[in-house]
Design a protein around this motif. Structure first.
Motif, PDB file in Angstrom:
ATOM      1  N   ARG A 178       1.678   3.436   1.672  1.00 53.07           N
ATOM      2  CA  ARG A 178       1.010   4.684   2.066  1.00 53.07           C
ATOM      3  C   ARG A 178       1.172   5.752   0.983  1.00 53.07           C
ATOM      4  O   ARG A 178       0.215   6.435   0.612  1.00 53.07           O
ATOM      5  CB  ARG A 178       1.574   5.192   3.391  1.00 53.07           C
ATOM      6  CG  ARG A 178       1.197   4.354   4.607  1.00 53.07           C
ATOM      7  CD  ARG A 178       1.636   5.033   5.897  1.00 53.07           C
ATOM      8  NE  ARG A 178       1.391   4.196   7.066  1.00 53.07           N
ATOM      9  CZ  ARG A 178       2.318   3.446   7.664  1.00 53.07           C
ATOM     10  NH1 ARG A 178       3.565   3.441   7.197  1.00 53.07           N
ATOM     11  NH2 ARG A 178       2.016   2.718   8.716  1.00 53.07           N
ATOM     12  N   GLN A 179       2.371   5.902   0.490  1.00 51.01           N
ATOM     13  CA  GLN A 179       2.622   6.905  -0.542  1.00 51.01           C
ATOM     14  C   GLN A 179       1.853   6.592  -1.822  1.00 51.01           C
ATOM     15  O   GLN A 179       1.279   7.489  -2.458  1.00 51.01           O
ATOM     16  CB  GLN A 179       4.123   6.979  -0.830  1.00 51.01           C
ATOM     17  CG  GLN A 179       4.951   7.526   0.326  1.00 51.01           C
ATOM     18  CD  GLN A 179       6.443   7.455   0.053  1.00 51.01           C
ATOM     19  OE1 GLN A 179       6.864   7.360  -1.093  1.00 51.01           O
ATOM     20  NE2 GLN A 179       7.234   7.505   1.113  1.00 51.01           N
ATOM     21  N   ALA A 180       1.835   5.314  -2.216  1.00 54.56           N
ATOM     22  CA  ALA A 180       1.146   4.927  -3.445  1.00 54.56           C
ATOM     23  C   ALA A 180      -0.355   5.151  -3.324  1.00 54.56           C
ATOM     24  O   ALA A 180      -0.995   5.674  -4.259  1.00 54.56           O
ATOM     25  CB  ALA A 180       1.439   3.459  -3.768  1.00 54.56           C
ATOM     26  N   TYR A 181      -0.920   4.785  -2.169  1.00 57.57           N
ATOM     27  CA  TYR A 181      -2.367   4.936  -2.038  1.00 57.57           C
ATOM     28  C   TYR A 181      -2.756   6.413  -1.933  1.00 57.57           C
ATOM     29  O   TYR A 181      -3.810   6.821  -2.428  1.00 57.57           O
ATOM     30  CB  TYR A 181      -2.895   4.149  -0.838  1.00 57.57           C
ATOM     31  CG  TYR A 181      -4.391   3.911  -0.937  1.00 57.57           C
ATOM     32  CD1 TYR A 181      -4.909   3.001  -1.856  1.00 57.57           C
ATOM     33  CD2 TYR A 181      -5.279   4.628  -0.143  1.00 57.57           C
ATOM     34  CE1 TYR A 181      -6.269   2.801  -1.972  1.00 57.57           C
ATOM     35  CE2 TYR A 181      -6.650   4.426  -0.247  1.00 57.57           C
ATOM     36  CZ  TYR A 181      -7.136   3.515  -1.170  1.00 57.57           C
ATOM     37  OH  TYR A 181      -8.500   3.323  -1.300  1.00 57.57           O
ATOM     38  N   LEU A 182      -1.917   7.223  -1.301  1.00 54.21           N
ATOM     39  CA  LEU A 182      -2.174   8.660  -1.245  1.00 54.21           C
ATOM     40  C   LEU A 182      -2.185   9.252  -2.661  1.00 54.21           C
ATOM     41  O   LEU A 182      -3.051  10.063  -3.009  1.00 54.21           O
ATOM     42  CB  LEU A 182      -1.118   9.351  -0.387  1.00 54.21           C
ATOM     43  CG  LEU A 182      -1.223  10.875  -0.265  1.00 54.21           C
ATOM     44  CD1 LEU A 182      -2.578  11.286   0.306  1.00 54.21           C
ATOM     45  CD2 LEU A 182      -0.091  11.429   0.578  1.00 54.21           C
ATOM     46  N   ALA A 183      -1.233   8.839  -3.496  1.00 51.07           N
ATOM     47  CA  ALA A 183      -1.196   9.317  -4.878  1.00 51.07           C
ATOM     48  C   ALA A 183      -2.444   8.880  -5.638  1.00 51.07           C
ATOM     49  O   ALA A 183      -3.006   9.656  -6.436  1.00 51.07           O
ATOM     50  CB  ALA A 183       0.063   8.795  -5.573  1.00 51.07           C
ATOM     51  N   TYR A 184      -2.889   7.675  -5.395  1.00 52.26           N
ATOM     52  CA  TYR A 184      -4.109   7.150  -6.025  1.00 52.26           C
ATOM     53  C   TYR A 184      -5.316   8.006  -5.648  1.00 52.26           C
ATOM     54  O   TYR A 184      -6.109   8.430  -6.504  1.00 52.26           O
ATOM     55  CB  TYR A 184      -4.285   5.699  -5.581  1.00 52.26           C
ATOM     56  CG  TYR A 184      -5.566   5.009  -5.980  1.00 52.26           C
ATOM     57  CD1 TYR A 184      -5.850   4.718  -7.312  1.00 52.26           C
ATOM     58  CD2 TYR A 184      -6.481   4.598  -5.004  1.00 52.26           C
ATOM     59  CE1 TYR A 184      -7.014   4.047  -7.668  1.00 52.26           C
ATOM     60  CE2 TYR A 184      -7.644   3.926  -5.343  1.00 52.26           C
ATOM     61  CZ  TYR A 184      -7.905   3.651  -6.676  1.00 52.26           C
ATOM     62  OH  TYR A 184      -9.056   2.983  -7.018  1.00 52.26           O
ATOM     63  N   LEU A 185      -5.466   8.304  -4.347  1.00 50.10           N
ATOM     64  CA  LEU A 185      -6.592   9.116  -3.888  1.00 50.10           C
ATOM     65  C   LEU A 185      -6.529  10.535  -4.442  1.00 50.10           C
ATOM     66  O   LEU A 185      -7.551  11.123  -4.808  1.00 50.10           O
ATOM     67  CB  LEU A 185      -6.620   9.158  -2.356  1.00 50.10           C
ATOM     68  CG  LEU A 185      -6.949   7.861  -1.632  1.00 50.10           C
ATOM     69  CD1 LEU A 185      -6.915   8.093  -0.127  1.00 50.10           C
ATOM     70  CD2 LEU A 185      -8.296   7.300  -2.053  1.00 50.10           C
ATOM     71  N   GLU A 186      -5.330  11.087  -4.508  1.00 51.03           N
ATOM     72  CA  GLU A 186      -5.180  12.443  -5.035  1.00 51.03           C
ATOM     73  C   GLU A 186      -5.654  12.523  -6.487  1.00 51.03           C
ATOM     74  O   GLU A 186      -6.317  13.494  -6.894  1.00 51.03           O
ATOM     75  CB  GLU A 186      -3.727  12.889  -4.918  1.00 51.03           C
ATOM     76  CG  GLU A 186      -3.314  13.201  -3.485  1.00 51.03           C
ATOM     77  CD  GLU A 186      -1.839  13.535  -3.359  1.00 51.03           C
ATOM     78  OE1 GLU A 186      -1.471  14.150  -2.344  1.00 51.03           O
ATOM     79  OE2 GLU A 186      -1.056  13.183  -4.268  1.00 51.03           O
TER      80      GLU A 186
END
Length: 243
Positions: free
Chosen positions: A150-158
């Motif tokens: 979740r954290q990694a994908y959120l960073a990707y989207l940001e």
């Protein structure tokens, strides 16, 4: 908002293998083998004496006359975690085309080991075995991997939302992300793959594959078994050794 999109994340513990197209049959092996002594053969001639054909394939497999098994082609669609593909692509006798994180936004589909995945490695390299693991260990793996994804994908989207190039933003994504590819091989290349990526007690040479790539190999083998039953039977009967 990125935080809302990340809620659509998908967690899986399986792999997908689909046979897209094939030009593979036991007759391909027989034609290739018999041309050295008889020239061109017909399908009717091959079908006229099935026991002789079976015997020839077994002879070729047993005595490791490998080139007749190369006159076939199978193309598979594979969807699996990226770490599986990193192992898969060590098999350089396959042809590959994989989806690209440079040209498309990668979907939030991630691998989480299922409850039957053995978690604990015991012993030294070359001699180790895997144990099931405790309920607490399974809980830890599930919760930790999900939180990390979740954290990694959120960073990707940001980063994408900030205008960062896809090829740069993808660097934060873990190897548990699912990817997809087409993989094409002949029967000989597939037998080499299966001899290394499946663990079987009846194999002449022991192999200790990672379970996730073995899951792919098992599905590929079933497709191949249906296409080339005599060749597959000879492979099994001769210790699952690639000729």
């Amino acid at each position: 908002m990125p935080g809302e999109e990340v809620m659509d994340i998908e967690f899986r513990s399986d792999v997908e293998v689909e046979l897209i197209k094939s030009a593979a049959s036991d007759a391909d092996v027989l034609w290739a083998a018999r041309v050295s002594t008889k020239g061109e053969s017909s399908l009717a001639e091959i079908e006229a004496d099935p026991q002789r054909s079976k015997g020839l394939i077994n002879f070729l497999m047993r005595d490791r006359h490998g080139t007749p098994f190369e006159h076939s082609s199978m193309t598979f669609y594979v969807k699996a975690p990226i770490f599986v593909f990193r192992e898969f692509m060590r098999h350089r006798t396959f042809s590959y085309n994989e989806e690209s994180g440079r040209y498309r936004r990668l979907e939030p589909v991630f691998y989480v080991p299922g409850p039957d995945r053995k978690l604990v490695q015991e012993g030294r390299p070359g001699k180790y075995v895997f144990a099931d693991g405790t309920a607490e260990q399974h809980k830890l793996v599930g919760e930790t991997t999900r939180d990390s994804y979740r954290q990694a994908y959120l960073a990707y989207l940001e980063m994408l939302d900030a205008g960062i190039a896809r090829e740069v933003a993808r660097s934060v994504l873990p190897v548990g992300l699912y990817s997809s590819m087409y993989a094409t091989c002949n029967a000989r290349a597939l037998m080499n793959f299966l001899s290394l990526r499946t663990k079987r007690e009846d194999a002449a040479f022991p192999s200790f594959p990672q379970r996730e790539i073995e899951m792919v190999a098992e599905q590929m083998e079933e497709h191949w078994r249906q296409l080339m039953p005599l060749t597959h039977a000879a492979f099994e009967a001769n210790g699952r050794v690639c000729p």
